[in-house]
Structure formats: structure tokens, C-alpha cells
Design a protein around this motif. Structure first.
Motif, PDB file in Angstrom:
ATOM      1  N   VAL A 108      76.735  66.849 -17.068  1.00  0.00           N
ATOM      2  CA  VAL A 108      75.667  67.678 -17.641  1.00  0.00           C
ATOM      3  C   VAL A 108      74.379  66.879 -17.766  1.00  0.00           C
ATOM      4  O   VAL A 108      73.289  67.350 -17.423  1.00  0.00           O
ATOM      5  CB  VAL A 108      76.096  68.241 -19.010  1.00  0.00           C
ATOM      6  N   ALA A 109      74.504  65.636 -18.253  1.00  0.00           N
ATOM      7  CA  ALA A 109      73.306  64.817 -18.480  1.00  0.00           C
ATOM      8  C   ALA A 109      72.681  64.337 -17.180  1.00  0.00           C
ATOM      9  O   ALA A 109      71.470  64.138 -17.110  1.00  0.00           O
ATOM     10  CB  ALA A 109      73.661  63.614 -19.362  1.00  0.00           C
ATOM     11  N   PHE A 110      73.516  64.143 -16.134  1.00  0.00           N
ATOM     12  CA  PHE A 110      73.023  63.659 -14.840  1.00  0.00           C
ATOM     13  C   PHE A 110      73.595  64.551 -13.736  1.00  0.00           C
ATOM     14  O   PHE A 110      74.601  64.212 -13.107  1.00  0.00           O
ATOM     15  CB  PHE A 110      73.457  62.199 -14.599  1.00  0.00           C
ATOM     16  N   PRO A 111      72.962  65.709 -13.494  1.00  0.00           N
ATOM     17  CA  PRO A 111      73.499  66.653 -12.510  1.00  0.00           C
ATOM     18  C   PRO A 111      73.651  66.005 -11.141  1.00  0.00           C
ATOM     19  O   PRO A 111      72.705  65.380 -10.646  1.00  0.00           O
ATOM     20  CB  PRO A 111      72.445  67.764 -12.483  1.00  0.00           C
ATOM     21  N   PRO A 112      74.810  66.114 -10.510  1.00  0.00           N
ATOM     22  CA  PRO A 112      75.011  65.499  -9.183  1.00  0.00           C
ATOM     23  C   PRO A 112      73.984  66.015  -8.179  1.00  0.00           C
ATOM     24  O   PRO A 112      73.717  67.204  -8.094  1.00  0.00           O
ATOM     25  CB  PRO A 112      76.423  65.952  -8.807  1.00  0.00           C
ATOM     26  N   GLY A 113      73.402  65.096  -7.439  1.00  0.00           N
ATOM     27  CA  GLY A 113      72.424  65.463  -6.417  1.00  0.00           C
ATOM     28  C   GLY A 113      71.022  65.626  -6.943  1.00  0.00           C
ATOM     29  O   GLY A 113      70.068  65.684  -6.188  1.00  0.00           O
ATOM     30  N   GLU A 114      70.871  65.733  -8.252  1.00  0.00           N
ATOM     31  CA  GLU A 114      69.539  65.887  -8.845  1.00  0.00           C
ATOM     32  C   GLU A 114      69.514  65.199 -10.210  1.00  0.00           C
ATOM     33  O   GLU A 114      69.306  65.813 -11.243  1.00  0.00           O
ATOM     34  CB  GLU A 114      69.175  67.365  -8.988  1.00  0.00           C
ATOM     35  N   PRO A 115      69.714  63.884 -10.212  1.00  0.00           N
ATOM     36  CA  PRO A 115      69.827  63.159 -11.487  1.00  0.00           C
ATOM     37  C   PRO A 115      68.552  63.160 -12.313  1.00  0.00           C
ATOM     38  O   PRO A 115      68.591  62.797 -13.476  1.00  0.00           O
ATOM     39  CB  PRO A 115      70.201  61.740 -11.049  1.00  0.00           C
ATOM     40  N   PHE A 116      67.418  63.575 -11.717  1.00  0.00           N
ATOM     41  CA  PHE A 116      66.176  63.600 -12.471  1.00  0.00           C
ATOM     42  C   PHE A 116      65.789  65.025 -12.852  1.00  0.00           C
ATOM     43  O   PHE A 116      64.642  65.302 -13.156  1.00  0.00           O
ATOM     44  CB  PHE A 116      65.044  62.949 -11.663  1.00  0.00           C
ATOM     45  N   ALA A 117      66.773  65.930 -12.825  1.00  0.00           N
ATOM     46  CA  ALA A 117      66.485  67.306 -13.206  1.00  0.00           C
ATOM     47  C   ALA A 117      65.999  67.358 -14.649  1.00  0.00           C
ATOM     48  O   ALA A 117      66.407  66.568 -15.497  1.00  0.00           O
ATOM     49  CB  ALA A 117      67.731  68.168 -13.037  1.00  0.00           C
ATOM     50  N   THR A 118      65.102  68.287 -14.915  1.00  0.00           N
ATOM     51  CA  THR A 118      64.612  68.483 -16.275  1.00  0.00           C
ATOM     52  C   THR A 118      65.597  69.355 -17.031  1.00  0.00           C
ATOM     53  O   THR A 118      65.820  70.511 -16.671  1.00  0.00           O
ATOM     54  CB  THR A 118      63.223  69.133 -16.250  1.00  0.00           C
ATOM     55  N   LEU A 119      66.214  68.817 -18.056  1.00  0.00           N
ATOM     56  CA  LEU A 119      67.182  69.545 -18.848  1.00  0.00           C
ATOM     57  C   LEU A 119      66.493  70.251 -20.002  1.00  0.00           C
ATOM     58  O   LEU A 119      65.481  69.791 -20.515  1.00  0.00           O
ATOM     59  CB  LEU A 119      68.238  68.585 -19.403  1.00  0.00           C
ATOM     60  N   THR A 120      67.067  71.366 -20.415  1.00  0.00           N
ATOM     61  CA  THR A 120      66.590  72.020 -21.625  1.00  0.00           C
ATOM     62  C   THR A 120      67.213  71.334 -22.830  1.00  0.00           C
ATOM     63  O   THR A 120      68.197  70.587 -22.720  1.00  0.00           O
ATOM     64  CB  THR A 120      66.980  73.503 -21.626  1.00  0.00           C
ATOM     65  N   SER A 121      66.642  71.582 -24.005  1.00  0.00           N
ATOM     66  CA  SER A 121      67.198  70.977 -25.217  1.00  0.00           C
ATOM     67  C   SER A 121      68.631  71.437 -25.442  1.00  0.00           C
ATOM     68  O   SER A 121      69.470  70.668 -25.941  1.00  0.00           O
ATOM     69  CB  SER A 121      66.321  71.318 -26.424  1.00  0.00           C
ATOM     70  N   GLU A 122      68.938  72.672 -25.059  1.00  0.00           N
ATOM     71  CA  GLU A 122      70.303  73.170 -25.228  1.00  0.00           C
ATOM     72  C   GLU A 122      71.270  72.414 -24.321  1.00  0.00           C
ATOM     73  O   GLU A 122      72.400  72.106 -24.717  1.00  0.00           O
ATOM     74  CB  GLU A 122      70.355  74.671 -24.940  1.00  0.00           C
ATOM     75  N   GLN A 123      70.845  72.109 -23.117  1.00  0.00           N
ATOM     76  CA  GLN A 123      71.710  71.365 -22.199  1.00  0.00           C
ATOM     77  C   GLN A 123      71.918  69.927 -22.687  1.00  0.00           C
ATOM     78  O   GLN A 123      73.024  69.377 -22.575  1.00  0.00           O
ATOM     79  CB  GLN A 123      71.102  71.389 -20.796  1.00  0.00           C
ATOM     80  N   VAL A 124      70.860  69.305 -23.228  1.00  0.00           N
ATOM     81  CA  VAL A 124      71.012  67.969 -23.794  1.00  0.00           C
ATOM     82  C   VAL A 124      71.998  68.018 -24.964  1.00  0.00           C
ATOM     83  O   VAL A 124      72.853  67.135 -25.117  1.00  0.00           O
ATOM     84  CB  VAL A 124      69.650  67.408 -24.245  1.00  0.00           C
TER      85      VAL A 124
END
Length: 815
Positions: A108-124
């Protein structure tokens, strides 16, 4: 810290910014089933090489492998959840439930293939929930606790919530104090957690101080570490049992100077044993290097850097306290710093040396110009106490320069300082924090009093202002209603054009004059019309393409006999269509298909990558007579629309009354004087503007504007090439006109005061004038020149050689 008004954007920062904007928001819910986990693990198989991991060095310092690397390697072997879970269990001695929760949190914290994706606060928060669940299943697991502390984008959660969740997992460990001491070895950065954990251990068990110091090490810098070292030094000295903590004292001394605590540094230096003080005076350091945490697009990284000489800092601290003789003793032992290129570090030591040399070895009638130049060559703002010492050196001759330094320092000091994590739980730091806060109040008071004591009037480096006969006329022109020959109509009401001549669109191959960017072109026989954007009268920097012009050629585009300014400016409020079935010219009538795309000027930043529009409207056309665009009421060779933009009088051929018509006058706002009567400032400015006009040392910027209406809505449209080189065909110079009498220029320069420029921006939209600051030395044969267009600028050192000014560029910047 950069100097106020100067913004240098490093390529690494720009790369991170672009990457962050281009990265998608990771919107998936946390994976729970094997099917979802398997799908994510299979994405690792598409990687050409394993990703670089931002927190990997922290795990290494704890003797651990980064869980994300374990997961990647397991997925490349066999992308099955059971296999990845087995690897995590084996590597960290976890049970199956803990390993599964750790796996989910990492994905969840480091999506495979897109480790720099912008996460929402809910996902964090979901990632944190998974880590906390893993900690419940494996209390005290160092790998899980470190994963929590290095959680990607944890800043999106309220600090109190994040801290409470971590303390929940730490307190559930079999030996919380031992876990805290272990975790404090993970290194700096990450919000100062390593220092907080060391302080937490000592707050709960004071006898662990030696172990906490050993775990933290003596190579940490920063405010949190300085607090800890100060508290530790006080505690060890209070015990009075054992040897003097010389290494700790040296580290603390360095940190106090770095953290703008000169009085505490002097007090500490006086407590040193004579042998330790003599060793420092001779340059024999107990410590040789320091760890520095820096950020890149791949996250935080650790770097070991050599320690700088602390003798100049102590000399400055002593000098601030009035101990000039002791300061001179420390400064005399400090070597002359090598060049920044040789040292591969910032330029501060050169400024410090020049400043101390001027204040501690004053020559009769010494000229502070050398200090001014050294400071200007360095792009960093001097910190306390250096900024106060700079004021002492420069205030008599360059008070306005000092004022800008100190105003920024006072503003920065008044901002609330950030606190270290777990502040409410760190009783060990309470006394040190109170001492630092008291010293901070003294620092602010000293800065404020120094600023208040500056001379109210500028020194002799600034010429006295002369009467300004044009100011009242410019005020009238700025107050007059805006003039435009165009009327707006719905596109559905556009009349059918006359049968002849027939205009055909030209898709490519048109070469406009330098400084014009084609928007749309049409052809009828050998006659070519080109609608183009230019900064020629509208220097909008990176914000837009500038103003719209209509260019005409009678030989198929080989030459352009007519350059006609329309008075329209991109995004103010129109954007003219690049393609249209509506011919541009019908007899004497110009019709331009357009959309309202009005820029919200409050959204302008540099780089302008988040521009917004405050209103939009499509399917319009604008109509005007060519004769209205060509109208020249006073017959001075400048159309009325151009004169409105110049802020010259369209009804008077000679706005400044010096005998030169506005069409011929290179300075239509500044009355000419007899050659030979010009001031030294005027002669220097004449030479400098001619040099700057050449553009050899002028950084060219990218135009970053609003997205094209018919293209993808990507705010990073970098498309139209560099800023037009012909921008100096009309330079808007932000200066007081009184000091420009006698300046001789070959190109048109429009001189506006700061207040007039602000009013002009309100009238025409944001554009960026050129401001130039000239500061002479006492002899008048050298000058420091700073030029600024608000989105780019630079500096020059001017020297008089054989009766001519020669210029050495020493700085340039661009947003």
C-alpha cells in the motif's frame, strides 16, 4: 536558506516536482485476498531492475534488510503471496499473520510499478493500520517498528495520531526502552525520530544516558540533536564523576554555532579544560566528520561530510558579545578558506572570512565594498550572528542592503519553530528546551534592535532623486479606461466572408521574425498573415506567451513588412484559436476565433506549474478594423495601442518633452540631458544595459503555461520554446527615473517606478519588469550590480578599466 527574492531551482528538485505531478494517485483499497496480492506481486516481474529504496539505508544501520527489497526479490522468484510471506517470516522471525500484515502495508505504501505515487491520507492510514497489526502479532519486531517510522508520506496524517499509533506499538514491545535505544541508531532525518527515541529512553530511565549517546552517536546535527547533546552535556557535568566529555563538548559546540546559539557556544567554550580549548584553537579536532541527511527524488539519503573549521564561528560569537580581543585571537588561527569549487561545499566560509577580516582588522577609512561583494557572490543568507555582524560592517554605506537581510531574518525568527516528535513525552529535554527558547528571545530582540537602529535614509551609494516631470502624466494614463478596438461576439454570428481574396490555412513552414511564436497562419497568393505571440511588449516570463501580434508578408513569408500589435494578451482574458474555419481577414475587418480562458493571477507561482483559470467561455470571435489597430493619433510612428502599452501619451508626440518624439526616443519617460552631463550611475547603467541586452549571460527559461485547450490537461506544458530573445526591444525598467537622466540607450526602455509597475500589472495583467540595483565602492571605480526580472536574475561585478566599464557575471538564477 536562500537570499530573499532569489530562487534557484535545482534540477533534482525540478525532477522530483515533475515526477510527483506526473505520478498517479494510488486509489486502490488495501489488498487483502491472495488474488489481489498476487496481481500486485506480478507487477514486480515487469521491472527491468529493482527500484532504489528511500529508507533502505536506515534499515541497514539497524542491521536489517529493507522489507520492500525482500518482497521484490521474492516476487521476482515466484509472484505468490505465500512465497513473499515465507520470505518475510524467515528474514524477520515473524509469524504468518505478522508477515502478511507487513506485506500488505508495504504494497500500500509503495505501489508496485509506481513507488512515487501520491497517496491519499486514507491510504497512508491504511498502510499504518497494517503495520500496527503486524506489530500486535510480533511485539517488539525491529523491522515492523522501523517500517512505521519510515512510512511513506506519513506527513499526511495528524502528527498526534501518528505518534500515538507508534507509541502504542513501542509500549507493547517486551522491552520498550531497549527497542527505543536500538531504533535511535537508524540515523537522522525522518523528523528527528532517532533523537526522540534516544531522549525517550533517557526520560524513562536516566541511567541509560551513556547507552543512548552511544546509540545516537556524536555525528548528528540539526535542532533536535543539539537539544539532546545539550541536555546530555548538562547531565554529565552535573554528575561530576568521570572525565570531561570532550568529544561531546566539541560536537555540541559545533551544533550550537550551527543552530544560531552563539552565546551558549561561548559559555560552553569557557567551560572547556585548557588543553581542550588549546586543541580547538590549534585546529586539532576530536571529531572529523558528520552525517548529513539530504533529499532527492528517491527520498532521503545519508552522506558523511568533513567538518568545517569552527574557529571563525567562535570568533563571530565572541565578537557579537563584545569580546573583540578574544575574537581576534580565534580568527588569527583560522586559515583562509579555499574556494567553494575546491571544497565542494557552500560559499559561507568566504563571506565569514571577509566579514571578520573587515571588523577585526579595520584599515583607516576602510571600504566595506569587499564584504558586500563577498556576500553577493554567495547565494546563502547569513544566519545569526553573521547577519548582525554584516549589519555592523555595511550599515553606514549600504543600509538598504542590510535592511533586506535583517527584515528577512526577523520574519523568519518570528515563525513558530517546528518541534521534534514525542515532544510531550521527552522530559529529559525540558531544561535544554527552556534554555534554547530563552536564548531565542534574546536573538530576536537583538535582530529587531539592529534593524531599528539602521539609518532611515539611504547612504551615499544611492544618488539623490531628481524632479520627475513625467510622473503626473503616467498617473493619468494608468487611470484612463483601457482602450481596445475589439468587440466580442458568439461564433454562431460570424458573417460569411467575401468571395475574394480566398485565404487558406498554412500548417507549417512559416518562419516569423525572431521573438515571435506562430499561433496561426493563412495565405492568399503571395500574401501571408501570421498571428503570433511575443514577449516584445508583454514580458510575461514563464507564465504565458505574451501578447498577440498580426504579421503580414507580401512575398510568401520571406520577409515581414508589417508587425501590428493587437493589444490582446494571452489569458487576459482570451486565448486565440490555433485552428479555425473563420478566415482572419475579411476586407479591412479582422476576425479571430477565441475562447475566454482568464488566468487566475493568484495562482501564479515559480515555476508556474499550477496555473488556474478563473473563468472559461468557448465559441467566440473577436472583431476589429485594421485601421483601428493602425491608428496613430499623434503621428509619432507608434500606434495608439502600442502607446497605451508603453504608457506614453497617444495624443502628444513627445511625452517627456525633451524634443525627441516617442517613436524615436529610447527613453520616452526620461527627459534627455546634454551629453557629458550624465551622472556616474547613468554612464554605468548605459554600459550595463547594453551588455545585458546581448543576452550572453542571461538564462533562458521554459515557458510553462496553461494547458492547450485541445490537448491533454497537463499543467506541465513546456512547449513553446525559450523566452523570446527580442524581449529587449521594449524593456520595462523598474527604477526611479530621477537617477537615469543622461543614460544613453540604443533600444527602447520604459522606466516605471515600483508603484507605477504595480498599477500597470493591474491594468494589463502580470508582466515582469527588469529591476537593477547599482552599489558603488568608495572610489567609484567598482560597482556591484544585481538584476532581477522576478522569475530570473543575476549579478555582475563591474570594474573601470582604461576608462571603460567591464563586467564579470558571478551569479544567475532562474525559477
Amino acid at each position: 536558506m536562500r537570499k530573499p527574492g532569489v530562487s534557484i531551482v535545482g534540477w533534482w528538485w525540478l525532477g522530483l516536482l515533475l515526477l510527483g505531478l506526473a505520478s498517479p494517485t494510488f486509489a486502490a483499497s488495501p489488498p487483502t485476498g491472495d488474488t489481489e496480492l498476487r496481481g500486485l506481486l506480478r507487477k514486480f516481474g515487469k521491472l527491468e531492475e529493482p527500484p532504489e529504496l528511500e529508507a533502505e539505508w536506515r534499515f541497514k544501520r539497524l542491521g536489517l534488510e529493507d522489507p520492500y527489497r525482500v518482497i521484490v526479490q521474492a516476487a521476482l522468484e515466484r509472484p505468490e503471496p505465500a512465497h513473499a510471506i515465507a520470505k518475510l517470516r524467515e528474514r524477520y522471525a515473524l509469524n504468518a499473520a505478522a508477515a502478511r500484515a507487513l506485506l500488505i502495508g508495504q504494497l500500500v505504501a509503495f505501489p508496485p510499478g509506481e513507488p512515487f505515487a501520491t497517496l491519499t491520507s486514507e491510504q497512508v492510514r491504511r498502510a499504518l493500520d497494517s503495520y500496527v497489526e503486524a506489530a500486535r502479532e510480533a511485539p517488539g519486531s525491529l523491522a515492523v517498528l522501523t517500517a512505521i517510522l519510515t512510512l511513506s508520506q506519513s506527513y499526511q496524517l495528524p502528527a498526534a495520531e501518528y505518534e500515538a499509533r507508534f507509541l502504542e506499538t513501542l509500549n507493547a514491545a517486551p522491552a520498550p526502552i531497549e527497542s527505543a535505544l536500538q531504533l535511535s541508531r537508524m540515523g537522522g532525518g525522518s523528523g528527528g525520530w532517532n533523537v526522540s527515541l534516544a531522549a525517550l529512553a533517557v526520560s524513562r530511565q536516566p541511567e541509560t544516558l551513556p547507552r543512548a549517546l552511544e546509540a545516537l552517536g556524536l555525528d548528528e546535527s540539526g535542532g533536535a540533536a543539539t537539544l539532546f547533546y545539550f541536555a546530555a552535556f548538562q547531565a554529565l557535568r552535573a554528575r561530576q564523576d568521570g572525565d570531561f566529555p570532550t568529544a561531546l563538548a566539541e560536537r555540541l559546540l559545533r551544533n550550537l554555532l550551527q543552530q544560531q546559539q552563539p552565546s551558549l557556544a561561548v559559555e560552553l567554550a569557557r567551560q572547556l579544560p585548557p588543553t581542550a580549548r588549546e586543541g580547538l584553537l590549534a585546529g586539532r579536532w576530536t571529531l572529523q566528520s558528520s552525517r548529513s541527511v539530504y533529499s532527492t527524488g528517491l527520498g532521503e539519503h545519508e552522506e558523511v561530510v568533513p567538518l568545517e573549521d569552527l574557529r571563525p564561528g567562535l570568533a563571530a560569537a565572541l565578537l557579537l558579545g563584545g569580546a573583540s580581543q578574544a575574537a581576534a585571537e580565534w580568527f588569527a588561527q583560522a586559515p583562509v578558506p579555499s574556494s567553494p569549487q575546491e571544497r565542494r561545499h557552500e560559499c559561507g566560509p568566504e563571506v565569514h572570512h571577509a566579514l571578520l577580516a573587515f571588523l577585526l582588522k579595520p584599515e583607516p577609512r576602510g571600504d566595506p565594498f569587499t564584504v558586500l561583494v563577498a556576500d553577493a557572490r554567495c547565494s546563502r543568507v547569513l544566519m545569526y550572528p553573521w547577519n548582525v555582524l554584516l549589519a555592523q560592517a555595511l550599515q553606514s554605506r549600504y543600509p538598504e542592503k542590510v535592511r533586506s537581510h535583517l527584515s528577512y531574518a526577523v520574519e523568519d525568527e518570528r515563525r513558530e519553530a517546528g518541534s521534534v516528535p514525542l515532544r510531550a513525552h521527552l522530559a529529559f529535554l525540558d531544561s535544554a528546551r527552556a534554555t534554547f527558547e530563552a536564548a531565542g528571545k534574546v536573538r530576536l530582540a537583538r535582530l529587531e534592535s539592529t534593524l531599528a537602529a539602521l539609518p532611515k535614509q539611504a547612504g551615499d551609494s544611492t544618488p539623490a532623486a531628481e524632479p520627475d516631470p513625467v510622473a503626473a502624466r503616467i498617473r493619468e494614463l494608468l487611470a484612463a479606461p483601457p482602450a481596445s478596438p475589439f468587440t466580442e461576439h458568439p461564433l454562431t454570428e460570424a458573417p460569411k466572408p467575401k468571395a475574394a481574396p480566398r485565404w487558406r490555412p498554412i500548417q507549417s513552414g512559416v518562419q516569423p521574425p525572431r521573438g515571435f511564436h506562430p499561433v496561426r497562419a493563412e495565405r492568399s497568393g503571395e500574401r501571408v498573415l501570421l498571428l503570433a505571440l511575443s514577449h516584445r511588449l508583454d514580458p510575461a516570463g514563464e507564465v504565458s506567451g505574451g501578447g498577440y501580434w498580426l504579421l503580414e508578408s507580401q512575398d510568401g513569408g520571406k520577409s515581414w513588412g508589417s508587425l501590428l500589435y493587437t493589444g490582446l494578451r494571452q489569458y487576459r482574458p482570451y486565448e486565440l484559436a490555433k485552428k479555425s474555419s473563420l478566415p482572419m481577414l475579411d476586407g479591412d475587418t479582422l476576425r479571430l476565433e477565441a475562447s475566454v480562458r482568464e488566468l487566475e493571477e493568484k495562482s501564479i507561482t515559480f515555476p508556474p506549474i499550477r496555473l488556474q483559470m478563473k473563468r472559461e467561455k468557448k465559441n467566440l470571435f473577436l472583431q476589429a478594423r485594421l485601421s483601428e489597430l493602425q491608428k496613430d493619433s499623434d503621428a509619432d510612428g507608434l500606434p495608439d495601442l502600442v502607446e497605451e502599452r508603453f504608457l506614453t501619451d497617444p495624443k502628444a508626440a513627445d511625452t517627456d518633452g525633451d524634443g525627441l518624439s516617442d517613436g524615436e526616443d529610447p527613453l520616452p519617460h526620461v527627459p534627455a540631458v546634454q551629453r557629458g552631463a550624465e551622472s556616474p550611475q547613468a554612464r554605468l547603467l548605459t554600459a550595463f544595459l547594453a551588455t545585458l541586452k546581448g543576452g550572453e549571460d542571461v538564462p533562458q527559461g521554459l515557458e510553462v503555461g496553461l494547458p492547450d485547450e485541445d490537448g491533454p490537461r497537463n499543467p506541465l506544458r513546456l512547449p513553446k520554446g525559450t523566452t523570446p530573445e527580442s524581449r529587449y526591444d521594449a524593456t520595462f525598467l523598474e527604477m526611479d527615473r530621477g537617477g537615469l537622466r543622461g543614460v544613453q540607450l540604443s533600444s527602447r526602455t520604459l522606466v516605471l517606478t515600483s508603484g507605477e509597475l504595480t498599477k500597470a500589472q493591474e491594468r494589463f495583467g502580470r508582466f515582469f519588469g527588469l529591476s537593477v540595483e547599482l552599489l558603488f565602492n568608495a572610489a567609484g571605480d567598482q560597482a556591484l550590480i544585481t538584476w532581477d526580472e522576478h522569475w530570473r536574475g543575476g549579478g555582475y561585478l563591474a570594474r573601470m578599466q582604461d576608462g571603460q566599464w567591464v563586467f564579470e557575471p558571478f551569479a544567475q538564477w532562474i525559477t
